[in-house]
Scaffold this motif. Structure first.
Motif, PDB file in Angstrom:
ATOM      1  N   TYR A   1       0.859  -1.181   0.000  1.00  0.00           N
ATOM      2  CA  TYR A   1       0.000   0.000   0.000  1.00  0.00           C
ATOM      3  C   TYR A   1       0.897   1.233   0.000  1.00  0.00           C
ATOM      4  O   TYR A   1       1.874   1.300   0.763  1.00  0.00           O
TER       5      TYR A   1
ATOM      6  N   ARG B   1       0.915   5.465   0.222  1.00  0.00           N
ATOM      7  CA  ARG B   1       0.260   6.752   0.466  1.00  0.00           C
ATOM      8  C   ARG B   1       1.174   7.818  -0.107  1.00  0.00           C
ATOM      9  O   ARG B   1       2.248   8.118   0.427  1.00  0.00           O
TER      10      ARG B   1
ATOM     11  N   ASN C   1      -3.964   7.218  -2.739  1.00  0.00           N
ATOM     12  CA  ASN C   1      -3.864   5.949  -2.031  1.00  0.00           C
ATOM     13  C   ASN C   1      -3.810   4.836  -3.071  1.00  0.00           C
ATOM     14  O   ASN C   1      -4.777   4.629  -3.812  1.00  0.00           O
TER      15      ASN C   1
END
Length: 451
Positions: free
Chosen positions: A429, A431, A441
């Protein structure tokens, strides 16, 4: 007369007895000799079978040896400035070697349209040839995005590097051709299983160009615990996409010449030092110092880039730090060269695509193989976190405006599972937080391999 007959019969009987015993003895001797001959033949037959088996074993070993010489197996060791798969040709004593790597990415970005994409991002083949144990050729050929066709959405075929290498000894080797610039970590060690994140770190794509290569020559070697590489290459030149790439945040990607009719009126020096400490800790610094020129070789300015680094791979840990600091002279001339806006060419610098006078950044990575805690030696599962902070336009020439989103923070966490040391299944993931621009995101998956 009877006595004579009787004596004659007795002697005849004795002679017959002796003859029979002699025949029996001779027959027994013949049988013994026959048994010995049979035993000898059996032993010879056994030796023949053993020799035949040994011959077959030798044939198989010779076949494997010939195959290994032609296409050696990949060992997880590296040769000066090359990843494991790229190093394969350098360890091959003679003949042809073939290796490669590839990666397929899935990306989900809810802040963009389309939200989901799947991409056969790269397929790489390494071809090498050892003329002898010291003189070798090595190359990397890349296909991006599965196919090549005309138009902006096309893939790409490119030679990532191609050089001749002569190794005098551990202290000195010479290398010439299309070579990787030894700045940062990922530019040289870019095979997917060698780093845990789905894609290469943003700093090593946007500040330090990824797979940065130029034409030149130089030396490398190891002096005790100190490793070095030093190259002289052609300088930088902005291409027609340089301004567009800067607007996307890719600072130097549009300035690489990549060995294509490289303008060389302005030269560059790049180098690297690594000091090896106990527990496989490596610290050092690298840099690029060179001229920036236009299509005719006229000097626009100079670019100096310094990158300190730390890399520790030990007992399941993979910890990295890479920094970058760059300073440019002639940034105003470079900005006007890369700008396509007519108002910029007429003197309105606020309409130019600005090239920075100064830029900087860093990232740090911490990864650990949790399967070590379970005593599973043949597989790895890395849990990792990466933090990046960089500024592509810390300072711009007077009268020019900084672009939006030039200051960026990146938070990246994920997993990298290796069922085999040469294969990686990744999920992470990201950011992405640029200043004065929309945050993103991003969720990513990847399958990567090398051989």
């Amino acid at each position: 007369m009877k006595k004579v007959f009787l004596l004659s019969a007795v002697f005849s009987s004795l002679a017959f007895a002796q003859s029979t015993e002699e025949r029996i003895r001779q027959m027994e001797e013949q049988i013994r000799m026959l048994q010995q001959e049979i035993q000898r033949l059996k032993e010879e037959q056994k030796k023949v079978e053993e020799t035949k088996q040994e011959t077959e074993v030798l044939k198989e070993e010779l076949r494997k040896l010939r195959l290994e010489i032609a296409i050696p197996q990949l060992e997880l060791k590296t040769y000066s400035g090359l990843g494991p798969a790229a190093s394969k040709a350098m360890f091959n004593p003679r003949g042809v070697s073939i290796g490669g790597y590839g990666e397929i990415h899935f990306l989900h970005n809810p802040d963009k349209k389309p939200k989901n994409t799947v991409d056969a991002k790269r397929l790489i083949l390494y071809f090498g040839y050892a003329f002898n144990e010291k003189l070798k050729f090595n190359s990397e050929i890349e296909w991006e995005h599965a196919f090549v066709e005309g138009g902006e959405e096309s893939g790409e075929t490119a030679v990532e590097f191609a050089f001749i290498d002569y190794n005098f000894n551990e202290k000195l080797g010479l290398r010439g051709g299309l070579i990787l610039i030894p700045v940062g970590i990922i530019n040289e060690f870019h095979e997917p299983p060698t780093f845990p994140s789905v894609d290469r770190p943003y700093l090593e794509r946007n500040i330090i160009p990824t797979t940065w290569r130029e034409l030149g020559f130089g030396a490398y070697g190891k002096l005790g615990n100190l490793e070095y590489r030093a190259y002289i290459t052609n300088g930088l030149k902005p291409n027609k996409e340089a301004g567009e790439k800067i607007e996307k945040g890719e600072l130097l990607k549009g300035f690489r010449q990549n060995g294509f009719k490289a303008v060389s009126d302005q030269m560059a020096f790049s180098g690297r030092l690594d000091y090896n400490l106990p527990y496989n800790l490596k610290i050092g610094a690298s840099g690029f110092f060179g001229g920036v020129q236009d299509d005719k070789g006229k000097k626009l300015g100079t670019l100096n880039l310094i990158s300190p680094h730390l890399w520790w791979q030990y007992d399941g840990w993979d910890v990295r730090f890479v920094g970058a600091y760059g300073a440019t002279s002639g940034a105003d001339k470079i900005s006007q060269e890369i700008s396509t806006n007519p108002e910029c060419q007429l003197g309105d610098t606020t309409q130019c695509t600005p090239f920075p006078k100064k830029f900087y950044g860093f990232y740090t990575q911490v990864a650990y193989d949790v399967l070590r805690l379970l005593g599973i030696p043949d597989q790895q599962l890395y849990v990792f976190g990466i933090y990046e902070n960089y500024n592509t336009h810390a300072s711009v020439p007077e009268g020019f405006e900084k672009p939006s989103g030039h200051k960026v923070q990146v938070f990246n966490v994920g997993l990298s599972y290796k069922p085999h040391p040469l294969i990686a299944l990744k999920a992470d993931y990201v950011r992405l937080s640029p200043k004065d621009a929309k945050k993103q995101n991003i969720y990513r998956l990847a399958l990567g391999w090398m051989f």
